[in-house]
Design an enzyme around this catalytic site. Sequence first.
Site, short mmCIF file in Angstrom:
data_model
loop_
_atom_site.label_atom_id
_atom_site.label_comp_id
_atom_site.label_asym_id
_atom_site.label_seq_id
_atom_site.Cartn_x
_atom_site.Cartn_y
_atom_site.Cartn_z
N LYS A 77 35.24 44.79 39.28
CA LYS A 77 36.54 44.88 38.30
C LYS A 77 37.17 43.64 38.54
O LYS A 77 37.76 43.14 39.60
CB LYS A 77 37.73 45.95 38.87
CG LYS A 77 38.40 46.53 37.94
CD LYS A 77 39.27 45.53 37.20
CE LYS A 77 40.45 44.88 38.15
NZ LYS A 77 41.41 43.97 37.52
N GLU A 122 39.74 39.94 52.14
CA GLU A 122 40.14 38.64 52.32
C GLU A 122 41.24 38.69 51.49
O GLU A 122 41.34 38.69 50.46
CB GLU A 122 38.94 37.70 51.83
CG GLU A 122 39.38 36.26 51.79
CD GLU A 122 38.38 35.29 51.07
OE1 GLU A 122 38.86 34.10 50.78
OE2 GLU A 122 37.15 35.72 50.74
N CYS A 170 42.86 30.84 48.72
CA CYS A 170 43.33 31.62 49.87
C CYS A 170 43.58 30.95 51.15
O CYS A 170 44.65 31.03 52.15
CB CYS A 170 42.70 32.90 49.93
SG CYS A 170 40.98 32.62 50.35
N GLU A 173 53.08 32.78 51.50
CA GLU A 173 52.08 32.18 50.57
C GLU A 173 52.54 32.12 49.27
O GLU A 173 53.04 32.99 48.48
CB GLU A 173 50.87 33.12 50.57
CG GLU A 173 49.44 32.49 49.87
CD GLU A 173 48.33 33.50 49.96
OE1 GLU A 173 47.19 33.09 49.94
OE2 GLU A 173 48.48 34.78 49.65
#
Length: 500
Positions: free
Chosen positions: A195, A270, A304, A404
Amino acid sequence: MTTTPQQNFAPSEQARGFLSRDVHHLVIDGQNVPAVSGKTMTTISPSTGEVLARLAAGDQADVDRAVVAARKAFKGQWSTWSPYERQALLTRVAQVMDERFEELVQIEAMDMGAPVSRLSNTKASLMKMLSFFASQATSISGETLMNGIPGNVTTMTLKAPVGVIGGIIPWNGPLNSQFWIIGAVLASGCTAVLKPASEASLSVLRVAEILLEAGVPAGVINVVTGSGREAGHALAAHPDVDRIAFTGSTQTGRSIIEASTVNIKKLQLELGGKSADIICSDADLDKAVPGAAMGVFANSGQICFAGTRVLVQRPIVEEFTERLLAFMQTLRVGHSLDTTATLGPVISQSQLDTVLSYIDIGRNEGAELLCGGQRLEGDLGSGYFMQPSVFGGVTNQMRIAREEIFGPVLSIMPFDDVDEAIAIANDSEYGLGGAVWSESLSTSLRIVQGVHTGTMWVNCYGYIDPLVGFSGTKLSGYGYKGTAAHMDTYLYTKSVYMQL
């Protein structure tokens, strides 16, 4: 920083042909099929703000039929393939990917906005990844074990494929990141339903078609496009999916953990990061300045493990800052198809708004905006382009140092000694990446050992090799990528007792 409005080349005929389709359908059981509902959605070019393509908007019904196809393939002829046959298939896939990589780079560049110059440089990494997984196909083995059972009993373990894998692909680099799943699936004998992110699905769809051309059996790799709320949740919660591999935000990761309890799926997550890049006073600034800058600004900050907290030892803060601002003048922001551009847009208007909101947050918290901080206008005004930005005077209590941002925003944070640097680095909910720049081996190792994070770099930033692998800790997730540990998560261990 300079801007480059020109586009130096047009997409290839193959890329144009793919992009010109009226609707990009799902790939299920080796066929391109529309969503059961008939619904579609659009994907937007981050460089232009215009509609790039229409995609099938899959949902629960489409995930159901994709999982059925994957389960059928898992139990069918694919289950009889030998390790050598799977290895040969991966070798063919590598050859085809090598031949078609330029086409895929152009599709990816237009779809998610990374410059072709950056994407082209990822080819070597992809070839290494496919070579690694080809080697793993013939390295799966169990053990013959001693036991304390009376009589003539032989004991051993076998490794067998887990089954159907649900792969949820991030938007910040789907072309290569999907192969962490595809490679392990083909090496292990599992099957998969992928997906991709709704913001960047096209390279995943195109790769699925190319894999079929390379000889991957129908049903082994399936792709369902759609929203995370509909298709993503349906995949994570599906009772006939045995494992989920996910890369994305910590918030979504929590939702996937909750959904996985339906059948206690294995998970590899992750998640987010807020990595500390530590510049010691004895660092070679000729290397540390560009290294730390691109540790943040590569992919427009949409990585990331980006080292967005740049911790600089106090005696060199002024010199480092001056050099950093001078280096930023060499960065060129431009359209993803512009071969002279080093930075492209962020992925979407929503992401641009988020990043700009953090610029306001940083200012309001008392940080000093040293450069950048604005959306680019003029020739790039229709896209989602932002000036790469640097804050000075940042403390670890500020939101721009703790949350973040996922955009081209770097925070300079002074420290006095190594103990303070380690304490600041560890004062975070995240633990994905980090780095130290120092000419002292003892200082470097002290920091490496002291920082609580999944990956550390010394006098470099961002290297990833499947032979070494990487993972996260704390809110950055769990589950290893790379090495035999990666393959083990696509297998389960079966204990065998034989009375002879």
